[in-house]
Write a protein that holds these residues in place. Structure first.
Motif, PDB file in Angstrom:
ATOM      1  N   ILE A   1      49.521 129.116  38.321  1.00 56.84           N
ATOM      2  CA  ILE A   1      48.114 129.496  38.316  1.00 56.84           C
ATOM      3  C   ILE A   1      47.492 129.153  36.969  1.00 56.84           C
ATOM      4  N   ASN A   2      46.737 128.083  36.944  1.00 57.21           N
ATOM      5  CA  ASN A   2      46.049 127.647  35.727  1.00 57.21           C
ATOM      6  C   ASN A   2      44.906 126.714  36.109  1.00 57.21           C
ATOM      7  N   SER A   3      44.145 126.286  35.114  1.00 59.28           N
ATOM      8  CA  SER A   3      42.970 125.457  35.386  1.00 59.28           C
ATOM      9  C   SER A   3      43.349 124.066  35.888  1.00 59.28           C
ATOM     10  N   VAL A   4      44.515 123.565  35.469  1.00 60.03           N
ATOM     11  CA  VAL A   4      44.952 122.238  35.923  1.00 60.03           C
ATOM     12  C   VAL A   4      45.221 122.259  37.421  1.00 60.03           C
ATOM     13  N   THR A   5      45.926 123.306  37.892  1.00 58.12           N
ATOM     14  CA  THR A   5      46.196 123.444  39.315  1.00 58.12           C
ATOM     15  C   THR A   5      44.897 123.507  40.104  1.00 58.12           C
ATOM     16  N   LEU A   6      43.945 124.285  39.607  1.00 54.88           N
ATOM     17  CA  LEU A   6      42.674 124.423  40.311  1.00 54.88           C
ATOM     18  C   LEU A   6      41.903 123.106  40.304  1.00 54.88           C
ATOM     19  N   LYS A   7      41.867 122.441  39.159  1.00 53.14           N
ATOM     20  CA  LYS A   7      41.163 121.160  39.069  1.00 53.14           C
ATOM     21  C   LYS A   7      41.755 120.156  40.056  1.00 53.14           C
ATOM     22  N   ASP A   8      43.076 120.058  40.100  1.00 51.73           N
ATOM     23  CA  ASP A   8      43.732 119.125  41.015  1.00 51.73           C
ATOM     24  C   ASP A   8      43.429 119.483  42.471  1.00 51.73           C
ATOM     25  N   ALA A   9      43.377 120.789  42.773  1.00 48.49           N
ATOM     26  CA  ALA A   9      43.089 121.220  44.137  1.00 48.49           C
ATOM     27  C   ALA A   9      41.671 120.849  44.547  1.00 48.49           C
ATOM     28  N   ILE A  10      40.719 120.969  43.623  1.00 48.81           N
ATOM     29  CA  ILE A  10      39.331 120.601  43.922  1.00 48.81           C
ATOM     30  C   ILE A  10      39.239 119.106  44.236  1.00 48.81           C
ATOM     31  N   VAL A  11      39.934 118.308  43.437  1.00 48.54           N
ATOM     32  CA  VAL A  11      39.949 116.861  43.685  1.00 48.54           C
ATOM     33  C   VAL A  11      40.597 116.563  45.031  1.00 48.54           C
TER      34      VAL A  11
ATOM     35  N   LEU B   1      32.348 115.588  44.801  1.00 49.73           N
ATOM     36  CA  LEU B   1      32.463 116.782  43.980  1.00 49.73           C
ATOM     37  C   LEU B   1      31.167 117.579  44.071  1.00 49.73           C
ATOM     38  N   PRO B   2      31.256 118.881  44.154  1.00 47.51           N
ATOM     39  CA  PRO B   2      30.021 119.673  44.233  1.00 47.51           C
ATOM     40  C   PRO B   2      29.272 119.657  42.909  1.00 47.51           C
TER      41      PRO B   2
ATOM     42  N   CYS C   1      36.094 123.486  36.208  1.00 44.12           N
ATOM     43  CA  CYS C   1      34.788 122.912  36.538  1.00 44.12           C
ATOM     44  C   CYS C   1      34.285 121.997  35.421  1.00 44.12           C
ATOM     45  N   ASN C   2      34.420 122.443  34.184  1.00 41.10           N
ATOM     46  CA  ASN C   2      33.933 121.649  33.056  1.00 41.10           C
ATOM     47  C   ASN C   2      34.639 120.305  32.964  1.00 41.10           C
ATOM     48  N   GLU C   3      35.933 120.292  33.253  1.00 43.24           N
ATOM     49  CA  GLU C   3      36.674 119.040  33.190  1.00 43.24           C
ATOM     50  C   GLU C   3      36.252 118.066  34.289  1.00 43.24           C
ATOM     51  N   LEU C   4      35.651 118.598  35.363  1.00 44.28           N
ATOM     52  CA  LEU C   4      35.205 117.758  36.468  1.00 44.28           C
ATOM     53  C   LEU C   4      33.703 117.496  36.433  1.00 44.28           C
ATOM     54  N   GLY C   5      33.008 118.063  35.460  1.00 41.46           N
ATOM     55  CA  GLY C   5      31.566 117.881  35.397  1.00 41.46           C
ATOM     56  C   GLY C   5      30.812 118.687  36.427  1.00 41.46           C
TER      57      GLY C   5
END
Length: 379
Positions: A137-147, A157-158, A176-180
């Motif tokens: 559980i971290n921001s990398v996991t979430l970022k990858d899941a969004i992608v 991307l929303p 979110c910030n890493e994905l813009g």
């Protein structure tokens, strides 16, 4: 008594002339804002896919109109994950997501709580769920899941992602910030909250790892109300009421008539209220109504509450911010009237509104927010 549950229909409709709220529910209330310094049908959820009893990261296959499944078996499998996009929806039209990333009352084979990512848009045209073990559980996991969601379902991307848990703000904001993508902490994730409530009853409680009585690791805040910023003050206020039919008209014309405000998809939420039922609201008048409405438009207005113990009106915004929006002189009469307003709100299933006007007797609004007071989800 009105009821609230999901409605299976997915009708999208983007507030006509505002019906003048000059007839207040409680005429004995003061009309001047006092500066505190100085004084459910179930939703149409598609069948689930890609069973992940071991919490694997195997990619999910999105549902298509040609999917052929045994619905009785798949819908009944609480370990399944979901990846769905309404085939009649233009993927480019889905610009805002609602996201929850939190532990569930479910233990995995290691005896540890399972985490889950739940994503949807406000119309439930996009629906996605995925389980995760607690050690990733971290921001990398979430970022990858969004992608992954974008890749699987063919959606962009929303522009914005709303979330309602303050404790997850760091992880979600960083991803979110890493994905813009713009992260928006807000309790106006109503489709998501009602979906989680539905999933608790139909999915989590039937999961083989379900732990009855388990409390969520991440709780919701309800802090003590603070002083209202100067730029959010109005000059006069009144408790008002509108027939539900008039509220529907306001909602229908929100995007075309008003520059400021927010609506709710009443059909999707399945709010069952008679057309002549009076919906309670708060009207605020100001000589600077337009700047006031513009400021209000940027703070994610969620709900209004009459706190009789403190003789005040409390405005909830964002995730966990509560402001003393107005105060009044406490008496048996004003207490009874405030309690009656709260009772009217409860009788409408929590539905109420905020209207900002130049004058209280005006026929028009500068801003209109349709609000819904919901309890937090059981997870």
């Amino acid at each position: 008594m009105a009821s609230l549950s999901f409605n299976p229909s997915r009708i999208k409709h983007p507030i006509t002339n505002f019906t003048s709220p000059t007839k207040t529910l409680f005429p004995n209330f003061p009309k001047t804002l006092i500066n505190p310094r100085n004084s459910r049908r179930n939703p149409h959820f598609p069948p689930c896919f890609s069973v992940s009893e071991s919490l694997s990261s195997t990619p999910l296959q999105p549902e298509t109109a040609k999917s052929v499944i045994d619905e009785d078996e798949e819908i009944g499998d609480p370990t399944s994950e979901l990846s769905y996009l309404d085939p009649e929806t233009d993927p480019e039209s889905i610009t805002e997501w609602e996201v929850d990333f939190c532990s569930r009352p479910i233990l995995d084979i290691r005896g540890k709580k399972v985490w889950e990512l739940v994503v949807c848009d406000d119309s439930l045209s996009l629906q996605y769920t995925k389980y995760f073990p607690n050690n990733v559980i971290n921001s990398v996991t979430l970022k990858d899941a969004i992608v992954t969601i974008c890749d699987e379902l063919g959606v962009p991307l929303p522009e914005k992602i709303r979330f309602f848990r303050s404790q997850m703000q760091t992880i979600i904001t960083r991803a979110c910030n890493e994905l813009g993508v713009k992260p928006i902490p807000s309790k106006r994730c109503l489709s998501l909250v009602l979906w989680l409530e539905e999933r608790y009853e139909t999915v989590y409680t039937k999961h083989p790892g379900f732990q009855k009585g388990s409390k969520p690791l991440v709780s919701l805040d309800n802090p003590f109300p603070m002083e209202l910023p100067e730029n959010l003050y109005g000059e006069k206020w009144a408790f008002v009421q509108l027939p539900f039919s008039a509220v529907r008209k306001e909602v229908t014309s929100l995007e075309t008539r008003f520059a400021f405000g927010a609506s709710l998809d009443l059909d999707l939420l399945g709010i069952e209220v008679g057309e002549e039922t009076l919906i309670p609201g708060l009207a605020v008048a100001s000589s600077r109504a337009k700047p006031l409405a513009a400021w209000m438009n940027g703070i994610e207005v969620c709900s209004i509450e009459a706190e009789t113990a403190r003789a005040s009106i409390v405005l909830s915004v964002g995730i966990s911010t509560r402001y003393i929006y107005a105060t009044y002189k406490k008496s048996s009469v004003t207490t009874d009237e405030a309690e009656a307003w709260e009772a009217a709100k409860k009788g409408c299933g929590g539905l109420h509104f905020l209207a900002i006007q130049d004058e209280l007797d005006s026929d028009d609004c500068v801003g209109f927010w349709l609000l819904l007071d919901l309890p937090p989800p059981p997870v």
